[in-house]
Write a protein that holds these residues in place. Structure first.
Motif, PDB file in Angstrom:
ATOM      1  N   GLY A 228       0.761  -1.231   0.000  1.00 29.65           N
ATOM      2  CA  GLY A 228       0.000   0.000   0.000  1.00 29.65           C
ATOM      3  C   GLY A 228       0.796   1.288   0.000  1.00 29.65           C
ATOM      4  N   ASN A 229       2.134   1.212   0.100  1.00 32.84           N
ATOM      5  CA  ASN A 229       2.887   2.467   0.215  1.00 32.84           C
ATOM      6  C   ASN A 229       3.904   2.688  -0.901  1.00 32.84           C
ATOM      7  N   VAL A 241      14.317   0.018  -6.771  1.00 33.07           N
ATOM      8  CA  VAL A 241      13.968  -1.175  -5.998  1.00 33.07           C
ATOM      9  C   VAL A 241      12.554  -1.630  -6.352  1.00 33.07           C
ATOM     10  N   ILE A 242      11.628  -0.696  -6.398  1.00 31.33           N
ATOM     11  CA  ILE A 242      10.237  -1.022  -6.722  1.00 31.33           C
ATOM     12  C   ILE A 242      10.135  -1.583  -8.144  1.00 31.33           C
ATOM     13  N   GLU A 243      10.865  -0.972  -9.072  1.00 35.13           N
ATOM     14  CA  GLU A 243      10.859  -1.432 -10.464  1.00 35.13           C
ATOM     15  C   GLU A 243      11.399  -2.853 -10.576  1.00 35.13           C
ATOM     16  N   PHE A 244      12.441  -3.152  -9.808  1.00 40.82           N
ATOM     17  CA  PHE A 244      13.093  -4.451  -9.906  1.00 40.82           C
ATOM     18  C   PHE A 244      12.296  -5.571  -9.231  1.00 40.82           C
ATOM     19  N   TYR A 245      11.528  -5.248  -8.191  1.00 44.42           N
ATOM     20  CA  TYR A 245      10.985  -6.326  -7.359  1.00 44.42           C
ATOM     21  C   TYR A 245       9.470  -6.322  -7.134  1.00 44.42           C
ATOM     22  N   SER A 246       8.748  -5.274  -7.506  1.00 38.53           N
ATOM     23  CA  SER A 246       7.350  -5.191  -7.083  1.00 38.53           C
ATOM     24  C   SER A 246       6.389  -5.911  -8.031  1.00 38.53           C
TER      25      SER A 246
END
Length: 318
Positions: A228-229, A241-246
């Motif tokens: 949610g964040n 980080v978000i691009e690689f793992y989310s």
């Protein structure tokens, strides 16, 4: 702290290895304070590279070791031959250039464990093994290995070295974490135990020390990120980080990890680190701790052992 042995390295190597990739975002004084904290907590191994902050982290690490007078008890892990854009640099001349530059910045006469930062499959392994043995024989490095090599290429290097009575790789450093990278930097090799079973089984069978970089997936498993964040993070490295793992699968893994950590009354990061350190084989973790508190939390994770039920729940989310 727990320690292991890596062939060719004179002293025991701490299972937690303090990395320096992120230090380009800190001041020199902050970096030296972090080195002090790591050493005081029993971490005697430090990972750096020619390309980290243009060699500045090597200089900071070398200066700190010299000032403290602790060279004999510290393990320097350095990396070189990283490609320069489209330019491949896996050849003896570039290897020697990187090694000599690193030795100067580190203020040391030898590097304890030298890792090739990337592979170049176009170069036969025999040329690479011979070039590394030349650096070993002249005393510039004490042991060598690979970062971001497949286990198949490492096995080919072992076979060539054995056939020609040469020294082979003493360690390997792929990415290893609970989650699967959906994107990464070019040339990286990242393992996820429930997916890459053949590679993980090879490491367990051979006993080759595995230095897992990014065991918390760049911080994705630190507890900071939740479903949610994700939109709240704005720094370029946070967005990466978000691009690689989310991915959806990884968010499910993160949710299960969070629930299990709460049930244990430990942090999400500690649970994620315990997962990596509990991977069968001779596993070390290369950390990106930013301060003493993060180091202390990581040391506490060394004492954790996941139950078969916990492992089954984490590995079931694929």
């Amino acid at each position: 702290m727990r320690y292991g042995r890596i062939s060719g390295v004179d002293v025991p190597v701490s299972r937690l290895i303090q990395g320096t990739l992120h230090l380009g975002r800190q001041t020199r004084d902050e970096a030296l304070a972090l080195f002090d904290a790591a050493y005081e907590l029993g971490c005697n191994a430090f990972d750096t590279a020619v390309v980290y902050a243009g060699g500045e982290t090597e200089s900071w690490l070398g200066s700190w070791i010299e000032q403290r007078g602790i060279r004999a008890s510290v393990v320097i892990i350095d990396k070189g031959c990283h490609p320069a854009g489209p330019l491949a640099r896996m050849n003896p001349a570039e290897l020697r250039r990187d090694v000599e530059g690193s030795l100067e910045r580190l203020r040391s006469d030898a590097i304890d464990l030298y890792l090739l930062h990337r592979d170049d499959p176009a170069v036969p392994v025999d040329e690479i093994v011979v070039a590394l043995n030349e650096q070993l024989q002249r005393g510039a490095i004490r042991a060598f290995g690979a970062s971001n090599w497949t286990h198949g290429r490492i096995q080919a290097a072992h076979d060539f070295a054995s056939k020609h009575s040469l020294t082979s790789f003493a360690a390997s450093s792929p990415g290893l974490s609970l989650v699967e990278a959906v994107r990464s930097w070019p040339g990286c090799v990242c393992l996820q135990p429930s997916r890459d079973r053949e590679a993980c089984a090879w490491y367990q069978a051979t006993g080759l020390p595995l230095l897992a970089w990014s065991p918390l997936a760049g911080g994705f498993l630190s507890g900071r990120y939740q479903r949610g964040n994700l939109a709240e993070f704005s720094a370029s490295w946070e967005r990466r980080v978000i691009e690689f793992y989310s991915s959806e699968a990884n968010l499910q893994r993160l949710e299960r990890l969070t629930a299990l950590a709460r049930a244990r009354a430990i942090s999400v990061g500690q649970m994620a680190l315990a997962y990596v350190l509990g991977t069968p084989g001779d596993v070390y973790a290369v950390l990106g701790c930013r301060d003493r508190a993060e180091l202390e939390s990581s040391v506490e994770a060394l004492a954790l052992q996941l139950t078969p039920v916990e492992l089954a729940e984490l590995n079931a989310i694929v």
